[in-house]
Design an enzyme around this catalytic site. Structure first.
Site, mmCIF file in Angstrom:
data_model
loop_
_atom_site.group_PDB
_atom_site.id
_atom_site.type_symbol
_atom_site.label_atom_id
_atom_site.label_comp_id
_atom_site.label_asym_id
_atom_site.label_seq_id
_atom_site.Cartn_x
_atom_site.Cartn_y
_atom_site.Cartn_z
ATOM 1 N N SER A 107 0.830 -1.193 0.000
ATOM 2 C CA SER A 107 0.000 0.000 0.000
ATOM 3 C C SER A 107 0.874 1.255 0.000
ATOM 4 O O SER A 107 1.790 1.377 0.800
ATOM 5 C CB SER A 107 -0.881 -0.041 1.235
ATOM 6 O OG SER A 107 -1.691 1.081 1.249
ATOM 7 N N GLY A 108 0.598 2.159 -0.908
ATOM 8 C CA GLY A 108 1.355 3.410 -0.973
ATOM 9 C C GLY A 108 2.580 3.325 -1.864
ATOM 10 O O GLY A 108 3.342 4.273 -1.967
ATOM 11 N N ASN A 157 -0.959 5.329 3.215
ATOM 12 C CA ASN A 157 -1.216 6.029 1.958
ATOM 13 C C ASN A 157 -2.433 6.930 2.146
ATOM 14 O O ASN A 157 -3.465 6.482 2.623
ATOM 15 C CB ASN A 157 -1.477 4.973 0.874
ATOM 16 C CG ASN A 157 -1.712 5.581 -0.494
ATOM 17 O OD1 ASN A 157 -1.752 6.801 -0.635
ATOM 18 N ND2 ASN A 157 -1.878 4.728 -1.489
ATOM 19 N N SER A 160 -5.383 5.464 -0.227
ATOM 20 C CA SER A 160 -5.206 4.017 -0.365
ATOM 21 C C SER A 160 -6.456 3.363 -0.957
ATOM 22 O O SER A 160 -7.569 3.590 -0.479
ATOM 23 C CB SER A 160 -4.910 3.444 1.022
ATOM 24 O OG SER A 160 -4.789 2.068 0.935
ATOM 25 N N SER A 161 -6.255 2.553 -1.989
ATOM 26 C CA SER A 161 -7.414 1.853 -2.575
ATOM 27 C C SER A 161 -7.785 0.733 -1.609
ATOM 28 O O SER A 161 -6.949 -0.116 -1.314
ATOM 29 C CB SER A 161 -7.055 1.241 -3.919
ATOM 30 O OG SER A 161 -6.095 2.016 -4.583
ATOM 31 N N GLY A 387 -1.547 -4.646 -2.133
ATOM 32 C CA GLY A 387 -0.280 -5.336 -1.932
ATOM 33 C C GLY A 387 -0.265 -6.065 -0.606
ATOM 34 O O GLY A 387 -1.185 -5.922 0.213
#
Ligand SMILES: Nc1ncnc2c1ncn2[C@@H]1O[C@H](COP(=O)(O)OP(=O)(O)O)[C@@H](O)[C@H]1O
Ligand SMILES: [Mg+2]
Length: 1010
Positions: A107-108, A157, A160-161, A387
């Site tokens: 992430s990020g 993030n 972040s998704s 991730g």
């Protein structure tokens, strides 16, 4: 890539396969670090792109940059996400195979940014008409909408998704985008009701409160301050400096109509409804029953038309059991009521999100007419999925996310290994096995039927009797105890036990160890929304909600699949989709946790390098050869280094590369030539070549300068000539006499050259020459020639001969020495044998070789080395006993050898003649002077390659005119004064026998293989 290899010392290597010390993780990370410090965030591992998040805007994404990468070969230019985009696009177009780009990383790390850059690249560079431009716009605009509803600020993030996304972009046969489709995976619904400290709920809530105008907020009965909403306060972080909710709100509102959205009001009602639901509080009655203490909230909910008042009030606080025919209503306790409320909020938000994705898909879908005319289309898929995640407390969501990463890793291993292997096979190069960690064992641990963690979790959810998260943990211990990748507090040794709580299980993922707390696993897997609440939602006035909660679902007695199983099944489908496509990889790395530019945290990066499997990827890539390039690309770059390939090589590419590397002194173990590529084993070899090229550059520049000057002078001359021509023609036009002169000339055309016809005849000559110039034959085999007018027939013939000679000279100049030698020999063979010997025609198409002894090496023949050797059968002059021999030809003599022993030496100067028959046999006789006592008498021999052998012998000996071709028999000397005869007759099969009167009888079939 090559263009910048020279700068490698300053910025490391642009392709990790060129790292000398490719097994060293430290060297790998140092290379990343050096490049990162220079803002070079992209590096390849072969065709995999490694990208390090710069956390700042770089000037490398402009339209000009896109143009730079368009249609340019991957390796010709510095690594970039555009290079991957372009390469994938071109592969799709040229190979007509669906492609996918898999973007992974924690992430990020920059996955979503990368996917946006790819989409933008296609939107800008692909050919488009108006309709397609509108689609491109929709593709781009779907992003901010999806991000508003599916992304959130997390500790890692700010954007972040919180869902996985796979997007297909469909292209038509011209390469224009014509449609798109999105698949979404496992939205992190728990975020709707709870956020960790420092994190936020999904962006849309804050955007609405911050950006919505007063009227809108009044209509939705909302207050601007996010702190007033229970679902927004848990993380204690309503505002973030890097996020402008107000601006983003505007972007989303603008994007919604572009993607064909007309139901904003209903959508915002739902968002408001969730906030109101979160503020619904409960009290406990004297008998433990629960009631809603915040009636106004319910009124608000009704106001935003999310639910019906009475129903919700009753349903949220009660649980209705069906027991036989009796409908018994039991009140929920306080916790149960809260969890029912939260479950409702999560379900409402989650299903709305799925509906939103479907809505976007409708707007991206291929329109019918395009669909039907679009049979030749292809697809590029983009996977931007969560991730690997290791938090301080890891729960069901992390379990699913990390399972997804295990699956992707497996796909990565399979596909990269497979494609590597396939490349070696197609190029005809032996494959060397590489040791790598196959994470199938972990995938099985999670997903195997009956025995895997997901199965056990499902079973525990469905099992009658008392079940809870702890009983699930015990079941795991019972079933999986002893598995090398599974540990719990109970199963662990002392050291591990100290760092694990009793409610955790640990999985040893390929990327590292993660402890999962089982609390909430059962609930989250059940994902149960009270049937009664579902019923309430079915009756909602909001059409989006009534579409999300279907009556059929409530009626259906079958239990829906558990969340983890649903996720597992959707992953299986995803793997199928990806397997059917040609993959490209973007591996994203996050340089620091503080989201700061310029900071490179080595420990953090090392961890990612490890779990992204980059070292393994590199090892696979380097297992055989560090560098590989298509012949044309290699030759094009390095041809100045060899006089034979510079400035142009006109032979076969493989020969050019071979000539070049021989000239460069490559050792056989350093490289291999495949069918279309050269494979170089060590980076050092390439670097040396690259250095040589660098050193050669001033010389090349000088040559180019000289050529340029010559070209300029020639151009100048042409200009002057043209001006002179104009000066000559313009007056004719000006005086208007052209036409009259032309007619007059035509009338006098058969007369001698005179003032009346000179203009006409000049014109005829000029036209013919002009036409001829355009239609000159291009090759020596092209026998066409424009028909000349009678006036220039003779000149035309001269020109024809001249042109042919010119082409022949040019052709001969291009012919390589090896090939020239071959052709000279073939011409001699033709002079000797054409129309003379039956098996000559069969020999024409076969190359003459330098040896017919296979892998056997020649014996040492002093003083000259053999230039040619072939196996022959020697027939004794007396008795004609056949004996196997080798005939070796040196520059001055031939020898007959029996294994390692020289049996006869034939000096070319003494050779009197060579006789063969006119039939298709391989017999030949070398005639020696009978008076010369040093030489033995004539040799009667047979060879399967008689045309080749005799031609070479005749040429080496300088005795082309000494070859006799006898139709019926050959006479030869047995000893001084004594003669032998070989008779040749036609028969059904090849036979050499003793004939009458002591002759040797050779029976020859009509067709023979020489
Ligand atoms: N190529 C890039 N250039 C500039 N900033 C970037 C780039 N990639 C990522 N970022 C920054 O990092 C943040 C996180 O990236 P994002 O793509 O959302 O990560 P992921 O999707 O992997 O979680 C972005 O919001 C952006 O600020
Ligand atoms: Mg993302």
């Amino acid at each position: 890539m090559e263009s910048a290899l020279t700068a490698r010392d300053r910025v490391g290597v642009q392709d990790f396969v060129l790292l000398e010390n490719y097994n060293s993780e430290a060297a790998f990370i140092e290379n990343l670090r050096r490049r990162f410090k220079e803002n070079l965030i992209y590096t390849y591992i072969g065709s995999v792109l490694v990208s390090v998040n710069p956390y700042k805007e770089l000037e490398i994404y402009s339209k000009q940059q896109m143009e730079r990468y368009r249609g340019v070969s991957f390796y010709e230019i510095s690594p970039h996400i555009y290079a991957v985009s372009d390469n994938t696009y071109r592969a799709m177009r040229t190979e007509r195979k669906d492609q996918c780009i898999l973007i992974s990383g924690e992430s990020g790390a920059g996955k979503t940014e990368a996917s946006k850059k790819i989409l933008l690249y296609y939107a800008v560079t692909c050919p488009m008409n108006d309709h397609m431009a509108a689609l491109g716009d929709r593709l781009l605009q779907s992003n901010p909408v999806l991000e508003a509803f599916g992304n959130a600020k997390t500790l890692r993030n700010d954007n972040s998704s919180r869902f996985g996304k796979y997007m297909d972009v469909q292209f038509d046969f011209r390469g224009a985008p014509v449609g798109g489709h999105i698949l979404n995976y496992l939205l992190e619904k728990s975020r709707v009701v709870h956020q960790n400290h420092g994190e936020r709920n999904f962006h849309i809530f804050y955007q609405l409160l911050e950006g919505g105008d007063e009227d809108l907020l009044n209509t939705l009965d909302l207050e601007r301050n996010p702190q007033n909403y229970q679902y927004l306060v848990k993380g204690n972080c309503p505002r973030v400096s890097s996020i402008s909710d107000k601006n983003n709100w505007k972007v989303v509102m603008k994007a919604l109509p572009v993607i064909g959205f007309t139901e904003e009001e209903k959508l915002l009602n739902i968002i408001a409804g969730v906030l109101h639901l979160g503020n619904t509080q409960f009290g406990e009655g004297e008998e433990g029953e629960t009631y809603i203490t915040t009636e106004t909230q319910i009124t608000k909910l009704v106001k935003v038309r999310t639910v019906s008042l009475v129903l919700l009030n009753v349903q949220i606080c009660t649980n209705i059991h069906k027991k036989a025919l009796l409908r018994m209503i039991s009140p929920l306790n306080f916790e149960q009521a809260i969890s029912a409320r939260d479950a409702l909020a999560k379900a409402v938000y989650g299903r709305t999100f799925t509906w939103l994705v479907e809505k976007i898909n409708q707007s991206l879908a291929l329109k019918d007419e395009i669909y039907h005319s679009n049979k030749g289309s292809s697809v590029i898929g983009l996977l931007d999925i969560y991730g690997f995640e290791v938090l301080q407390h890891n729960s069901f969501e992390q379990f699913c996310i990390n399972y997804c990463n295990e699956k992707l890793q497996q796909l990565f291993i399979e596909l990269t290994l497979r494609s590597e292997q396939e490349e070696y096979e197609t190029e005809g190069i032996a494959w060397e096995t590489v040791q790598y960690f196959d994470n199938k064992i972990i995938c099985d641990l999670i997903e195997e039927k009956h025995k895997g963690i997901i199965s056990i979790l499902d079973e525990e959810c469905l099992r009658p009797g008392e079940t809870c998260d702890v009983s699930f943990l015990e079941k795991l211990e019972d079933t999986l105890g002893g598995h090398p990748h599974f540990v719990t507090h109970k199963l662990a040794n002392g050291k591990t036990r100290r760092v694990m709580s009793r409610e955790e299980f640990r999985l040893l993922h390929y990327a590292g160890e993660v402890n999962y707390n089982v609390n909430g696993f059962l609930d989250k897997n059940n994902d149960l929304l009270n049937r009664n609440l579902k019923e309430v939602m079915c009756q909602s006035d909001n059409q989006i909600l009534s579409r999300c909660f279907r009556r059929e679902e409530v009626m259906d007695q079958k239990r829906p699949e558990m969340a983890a199983t649903q996720f597992k099944n959707s992953l299986m489908k995803l793997m199928e989709i990806l397997m059917s496509k040609e993959p490209s990889y973007v591996r994203c790395i996050k340089p620091n946790d503080a989201k700061q530019p310029g900071r490179f945290d080595e420990v953090l990066v090392r961890h990612q390098v490890k779990y992204l499997g980059l070292m393994e990827n590199l090892r696979v890539r380097r297992a055989g050869f560090a560098y590989r390039r298509r012949f044309e690309a290699f030759l094009q770059r390095y041809k100045p280094l060899c006089p034979e390939t510079w400035p142009n090589w006109h032979g076969r590419l493989v020969d050019g590369v071979s000539t070049l590397v021989n000239h460069l002194g490559y050792k056989p173990e350093e490289y291999k030539l495949g069918r279309s590529k050269i494979f170089i084993r060590f980076p050092k070899t390439l670097f040396t070549t690259e250095d040589a090229l660098e050193a050669k550059k001033p010389e090349i520049a000088l040559t180019l300068q000289t050529s340029w000057r010559g070209y300029r002078e020639r151009a100048k001359y042409q200009r002057i000539r043209r001006t002179a021509f104009c000066m000559y023609t313009i007056p004719l036009v000006v005086y208007g006499s052209v036409f009259i002169r032309f007619i007059k000339g035509f009338i006098y055309r058969h007369e001698e050259y005179c003032p009346e016809n000179e203009y006409f005849l000049d014109h005829v000559r000029y036209s013919f020459l002009k036409n001829l110039r355009k239609n000159l034959p291009k090759s020596v085999l092209d026998k066409s020639w424009p028909t000349p007018p009678p006036l220039v027939v003779e000149a035309s013939e001269h020109l024809r001969t001249l042109h042919m000679r010119n082409m022949v000279v040019k052709y001969c100049r291009r012919v390589q020495p090896e090939w020239k030698k071959q052709m000279v020999q073939k011409v001699v063979a033709s002079e000797i044998f054409k129309d003379q010997k039956d098996n000559y025609p069969q020999s024409v198409g076969r190359l003459f070789l330098d040896s017919r002894l296979g892998t056997c090496s020649y014996i040492n023949v002093r003083p000259c080395a053999p230039q040619y050797g072939a196996s022959v059968t020697k027939y004794d002059r007396r008795g004609f006993k056949p004996r196997p021999r080798q005939l070796l030809l040196t520059n001055t003599f031939a020898v007959l050898v029996d294994r390692t022993k020289i049996k006869q030496r034939i000096d070319y100067t003494a050779l009197r003649g060579i006789s063969v028959s006119s039939l298709s046999d391989g017999m030949f006789v070398l005639h020696m002077p009978s008076e010369d006592s040093k030489q033995k008498a004539d040799a009667v021999l047979q060879c399967d390659h008689v045309i080749e052998l005799v031609t070479k012998l005749a040429m080496m000996a300088g005795k082309i005119d000494y070859v006799n071709i006898s139709p019926g028999s050959i006479r030869f000397t047995v000893a001084r004064g004594k003669e032998g005869i070989i008779d040749f007759v036609r028969g059904s099969e090849m036979k050499v026998t003793k004939g009458k009167r002591g002759h040797l009888l050779v029976t020859v079939p009509r067709t023979n293989t020489t």
